[in-house]
Design a protein around this motif. Structure first.
Motif, PDB file in Angstrom:
ATOM      1  N   GLN A 178       0.838  -1.201   0.000  1.00  0.00           N
ATOM      2  CA  GLN A 178       0.000   0.000   0.000  1.00  0.00           C
ATOM      3  C   GLN A 178       0.876   1.255   0.000  1.00  0.00           C
ATOM      4  O   GLN A 178       0.588   2.231  -0.697  1.00  0.00           O
ATOM      5  CB  GLN A 178      -0.929   0.007   1.212  1.00  0.00           C
ATOM      6  CG  GLN A 178      -2.009  -1.064   1.117  1.00  0.00           C
ATOM      7  CD  GLN A 178      -3.084  -0.899   2.187  1.00  0.00           C
ATOM      8  OE1 GLN A 178      -3.459   0.210   2.521  1.00  0.00           O
ATOM      9  NE2 GLN A 178      -3.549  -2.010   2.724  1.00  0.00           N
ATOM     10  N   ILE A 179       1.967   1.219   0.784  1.00  0.00           N
ATOM     11  CA  ILE A 179       2.851   2.380   0.830  1.00  0.00           C
ATOM     12  C   ILE A 179       3.531   2.584  -0.523  1.00  0.00           C
ATOM     13  O   ILE A 179       3.582   3.698  -1.057  1.00  0.00           O
ATOM     14  CB  ILE A 179       3.902   2.217   1.950  1.00  0.00           C
ATOM     15  CG1 ILE A 179       3.195   2.286   3.302  1.00  0.00           C
ATOM     16  CG2 ILE A 179       4.992   3.278   1.842  1.00  0.00           C
ATOM     17  CD1 ILE A 179       4.110   2.047   4.473  1.00  0.00           C
ATOM     18  N   VAL A 180       4.023   1.481  -1.108  1.00  0.00           N
ATOM     19  CA  VAL A 180       4.667   1.573  -2.419  1.00  0.00           C
ATOM     20  C   VAL A 180       3.709   2.195  -3.433  1.00  0.00           C
ATOM     21  O   VAL A 180       4.050   3.136  -4.150  1.00  0.00           O
ATOM     22  CB  VAL A 180       5.120   0.169  -2.885  1.00  0.00           C
ATOM     23  CG1 VAL A 180       5.568   0.210  -4.345  1.00  0.00           C
ATOM     24  CG2 VAL A 180       6.249  -0.343  -2.003  1.00  0.00           C
ATOM     25  N   ARG A 181       2.481   1.700  -3.427  1.00  0.00           N
ATOM     26  CA  ARG A 181       1.494   2.199  -4.396  1.00  0.00           C
ATOM     27  C   ARG A 181       1.194   3.674  -4.181  1.00  0.00           C
ATOM     28  O   ARG A 181       1.032   4.419  -5.149  1.00  0.00           O
ATOM     29  CB  ARG A 181       0.193   1.416  -4.259  1.00  0.00           C
ATOM     30  CG  ARG A 181       0.286   0.083  -4.959  1.00  0.00           C
ATOM     31  CD  ARG A 181      -1.013  -0.638  -4.897  1.00  0.00           C
ATOM     32  NE  ARG A 181      -0.820  -2.024  -5.306  1.00  0.00           N
ATOM     33  CZ  ARG A 181      -1.816  -2.881  -5.447  1.00  0.00           C
ATOM     34  NH1 ARG A 181      -3.051  -2.492  -5.199  1.00  0.00           N
ATOM     35  NH2 ARG A 181      -1.585  -4.112  -5.824  1.00  0.00           N
ATOM     36  N   GLN A 182       1.114   4.044  -2.896  1.00  0.00           N
ATOM     37  CA  GLN A 182       0.765   5.436  -2.621  1.00  0.00           C
ATOM     38  C   GLN A 182       1.875   6.383  -3.080  1.00  0.00           C
ATOM     39  O   GLN A 182       1.604   7.482  -3.577  1.00  0.00           O
ATOM     40  CB  GLN A 182       0.444   5.634  -1.132  1.00  0.00           C
ATOM     41  CG  GLN A 182      -0.966   5.132  -0.793  1.00  0.00           C
ATOM     42  CD  GLN A 182      -1.223   5.015   0.690  1.00  0.00           C
ATOM     43  OE1 GLN A 182      -0.736   5.818   1.466  1.00  0.00           O
ATOM     44  NE2 GLN A 182      -1.977   4.010   1.089  1.00  0.00           N
ATOM     45  N   VAL A 183       3.133   5.943  -2.940  1.00  0.00           N
ATOM     46  CA  VAL A 183       4.233   6.788  -3.409  1.00  0.00           C
ATOM     47  C   VAL A 183       4.220   6.863  -4.936  1.00  0.00           C
ATOM     48  O   VAL A 183       4.318   7.942  -5.528  1.00  0.00           O
ATOM     49  CB  VAL A 183       5.598   6.249  -2.899  1.00  0.00           C
ATOM     50  CG1 VAL A 183       6.743   7.010  -3.559  1.00  0.00           C
ATOM     51  CG2 VAL A 183       5.678   6.361  -1.392  1.00  0.00           C
ATOM     52  N   ARG A 184       4.057   5.704  -5.569  1.00  0.00           N
ATOM     53  CA  ARG A 184       4.014   5.684  -7.041  1.00  0.00           C
ATOM     54  C   ARG A 184       2.881   6.571  -7.557  1.00  0.00           C
ATOM     55  O   ARG A 184       3.071   7.376  -8.461  1.00  0.00           O
ATOM     56  CB  ARG A 184       3.779   4.254  -7.540  1.00  0.00           C
ATOM     57  CG  ARG A 184       5.003   3.370  -7.419  1.00  0.00           C
ATOM     58  CD  ARG A 184       4.577   1.925  -7.666  1.00  0.00           C
ATOM     59  NE  ARG A 184       5.724   1.061  -7.825  1.00  0.00           N
ATOM     60  CZ  ARG A 184       6.394   0.955  -8.975  1.00  0.00           C
ATOM     61  NH1 ARG A 184       6.009   1.631 -10.026  1.00  0.00           N
ATOM     62  NH2 ARG A 184       7.441   0.168  -9.049  1.00  0.00           N
TER      63      ARG A 184
END
Lengths: 295, 134, 339
Positions: B21-27
């Motif tokens: 979820q964190i990776v996606r939010q940064v992307r």
């Protein structure tokens, strides 16, 4: 990676009742480990054995390479926040910090005072007058400011309301990030475990049903739905955790080394809760284990 | 708490692991231009304190972003955005959104409700993704 | 660790210090006057009979305070066991705070050792101080009433060094009972019951056998006869002999010529030589002759006054031994049986 807890055939008997038996376990360092399982699986007994509060009846247990509570040095390396987070009702918050300072050679007084100040606790307040959440935070402060290498927490948030639970975990995890300590905590609250823990141990009937890094476990487990078939005929490398069938359909939870290619299956991811429940289900030959799932 | 440029949030019921979820939010933030080159991501401690989340989860997410060349750590300072995913594609967003809106209108006129539209989108998206992999 | 032990003990300490201060104040205020009154009274009483009467009156006037202070010292060890010993561990176990304190960097053994040391020293000090104060205050009264010798079972336990051993024993008994029962109230009840039983059983059953006693068989003479009486018409006539000064009489029996123990002597108080005559009424010389002729003698078993300190030493040693056993048991139980 070295083990913070290493148990071999560990057992503890109270009178005729075995609270824990044949428990073999390795908990790696550098994780926040969630220990989950139904009531009576032996979680509290295991954690008390690790903290040296109990002595094993059979087998042995090593914590950070030493025998639990074997001396002041070993005690200093392991912190333990017991169930219901006990504090001295007649002592003030400041006196609890003084207790910590007097009894722990590695006590970090600045850390303790800072935490108490940030929590907004009145140092002059008696612990008996604090709310459950505040008391838990006080107990946690003692556990963290002791600067252990391993912090063990037995159901630390079970009695707390959601906000206090969140604040407690924030404090715990912040300390983990800051001081790099390993944490082992038992909890019934899988949503908390999912957030806080990166390593999971499922204990059923005092046996480790599954253990591993949460992300690896989630990646390796799938729910397969498709036309009815015999689970025994799955390809090698796919182990069935649970299986349920209707006349036409089979639903399996499997642990697989690689991706599932069989087009007959509809493959779905599992949440941590699904995964834990699947293992509890499969382990409950003698009646269904009761696991509270609170959100 | 002020977390600087971006504030993470976790959806416990999404079925997506917290680190993803964190990776996606940064992307996503990079893609939408909310994060630009040189912006600092919140420190691990800040994220941990804010979300009550495991520090290793945040570290893992940041490491994955680093591997993908989106961020890079500066020791002792923090983690900074080094690339922006918005560059060329941002300009393409507007025409694509218009097309998608047109498609949605057609789907509604054909009698599909929200749920059917979502299911149709998801299955098509997945089968297309599967064909790409194969 | 000492800080913690003191922090948990300080309320008890303050209460006890207050009580001791009150006792000291009472003793300081009344003691010198009492000693002075006795010194002046016994010097100026004149004749022997008048002096005996003075001593009797003097003692009776202060008997209430004397008894009260003696009882205070007598029950003090029990109180210490009840309020210091029994809750010491059991309150921690009940509240679960043992799981907090045993997870600091102090071993259980050291924790217990510190708490027992502080409590034990305080118990011994408290009891020692109380004994010293009360013994000093009671001194003129005991001289006025020699029948209340310090060898007498009740006074023996409130004089010398045994009270401090009692206090230690009661404290450690309370701790041990509390450790096993894990709840303060039942622990207090059991401690009180057991310690009271010990306090009753020791003078009755144990103490008489700690040192060899003296047994004498003596003829009745006008000099040693203290009384000749019957409890009513038809009841046996009994003889009482005066006891050796300051001794603790364990047994007293009248025996006949063949050495058999008799309930009464075969003489009449209504007529004959033993019927009371004169003023004050006393048996005649013929009465003694007759008793002697019938072979009656008094067999008395006693421990003499000079056995006081050896007996104190032995009993103190015994109590300390049991105390050490209880402490050892508590260490064992705490290490092995409790989480």
């Amino acid at each position: 990676m070295s083990a913070v807890i290493r148990a071999r055939d560990l057992g503890k008997r109270y009178g005729r009742r075995w609270a824990l038996s044949d428990c073999t376990l390795d908990v790696p360092a550098g994780h926040v480990v969630g220990l989950v399982g139904p009531n009576g699986a032996g979680k509290t007994t295991l954690l008390n054995l690790a903290a040296g509060q109990l002595t094993p009846t059979t087998g042995d247990i090593e914590v950070l390479g030493g025998r639990p509570a074997s001396g002041a040095g070993q005690l200093a390396r392991v912190g333990f926040v017991a169930q219901d987070t006990p504090t001295y009702a007649g002592f003030t918050v400041a006196e609890h910090l003084r207790l910590g300072a007097r009894l722990n050679p590695r006590w970090d007084d600045a850390l303790a005072r800072d935490r108490i100040a940030r929590l907004g606790l009145d140092p002059g307040a008696r612990a008996g007058k604090l709310s459950g959440g505040q008391r838990a935070q006080l107990a946690l402060t003692l556990g963290i400011a002791k600067r252990p290498e391993l912090l063990i927490l037995d159901e630390p948030v079970a009695a707390l309301d959601p906000l206090a639970r969140r604040e407690f975990l924030q404090g715990l995890l912040e300390a983990t990030a800051e001081h790099g300590l390993s944490v082992v905590l038992s909890s019934h609250l899988l949503s908390d475990v999912e957030r806080a823990c990166d390593y999971l141990i499922v204990l059923v009937d005092s046996r480790v049903r599954v253990a591993g890094e949460v992300d690896d476990l989630l990646a390796a487990h799938h729910r397969l739905t498709g036309p009815r078939r015999d689970p025994a005929r799955l390809p090698s490398g796919q182990d069935v955790v649970t299986a349920s069938h209707t006349d036409r359909q089979s639903t399996l939870v499997v642990r697989a080394d690689g991706p599932i290619h069989d087009p007959a299956w509809t493959v779905a991811r599992l949440t941590l809760e699904d995964l834990v429940l699947a293992y509890l289900d499969s382990g409950g030959q003698t009646g269904r284990p009761a696991l509270e799932v609170l959100r | 708490m002020d977390l600087g440029m971006i504030e993470f949030h976790l959806d416990a019921g999404s079925g997506v692991s917290p680190y993803q979820q964190i990776v996606r939010q940064v992307r996503q933030a990079c893609r939408l231009g909310m994060l630009r080159e040189g912006d600092q991501l919140p420190t691990v401690k800040e994220v941990v304190a804010h979300l009550a989340i495991n520090p290793n989860t945040v570290l893992k997410a940041y490491r994955e972003l680093e591997r993908d060349g989106i961020v890079s750590p500066r020791p002792g300072v923090g983690t900074f955005v080094t690339a922006t995913l918005a560059d060329g594609s941002l300009a393409a967003h507007e025409p694509l959104r218009r097309e998608l809106r047109g498609w949605l209108d057609r789907a509604r006129r054909a009698g599909l409700d929200d749920e059917s539209i979502e299911a149709l989108f998801r299955t098509t998206f997945r089968s297309a993704a599967a064909e790409d992999v194969a | 660790m000492i800080w913690l032990a003191w922090r948990q003990f300080r309320v008890h300490a303050a209460l006890t210090a207050g009580a001791l201060a009150a006792l000291a104040l009472y003793v300081a205020l009344t003691g010198p006057g009492l000693a002075d009154a006795y010194a002046r009274g016994s010097a100026g009483c004149g004749g022997e009979e008048a002096c005996v009467r003075f001593a009797q009156t003097f003692f009776l006037d202060h008997q209430l305070s004397f008894t009260a202070l003696s009882v205070l010292v007598l029950v003090l060890p029990g109180v210490i066991g009840l309020f210091w010993g029994a809750p010491l561990i059991s309150r921690e176990l009940e509240a679960g705070t043992h799981r907090l304190v045993w997870n600091q960097s102090v071993t259980r053994g050291r924790w217990l050792a510190t708490r027992l040391s502080l409590g034990g020293v305080a118990a011994a000090l408290t009891s020692g101080l109380a004994v010293a104060l009360v013994s000093w205050w009671s001194e003129p009264l005991q001289r006025a009433a020699p029948q209340h010798a310090r060898m007498e079972p009740l006074l023996f336990g409130v004089r010398g060094v045994v009270p401090f051993a009692y206090a230690l024993l009661a404290f450690l008994l309370g701790v041990a009972v509390g450790t096993v029962l894990r709840r303060p109230l039942p622990a207090m009840a059991v401690t009180l019951a057991v310690f009271t039983a010990v306090q009753i059983a020791v003078p009755l059953v144990v103490r008489p056998h700690l040192l060899p006693s003296t047994t004498v068989e003596a003829r009745f003479t006008p000099g040693n006869l203290r009384g000749i009486f019957s409890e009513g018409p038809g009841e046996p006539v009994q003889l009482e002999m005066s006891k050796p000064a300051g001794a603790w009489t364990l047994a007293e029996q009248t025996i006949d010529g063949s050495g058999t123990v008799v309930k009464g002597v075969d003489v009449s108080l209504d007529e004959g030589p033993c019927a009371p005559q004169g003023s004050p009424p006393a048996p005649s010389a013929q009465c003694f002759e007759m008793i002697d002729r019938l072979g009656y003698r008094q067999r008395t078993t006693y421990l003499t006054a000079d056995r006081f300190w050896p007996l104190q030493g032995i009993e103190t040693g015994l109590y300390l031994l049991v105390s050490a056993g209880l402490a050892g048991f508590t260490f064992f139980w705490l290490r092995r049986r409790i989480s």
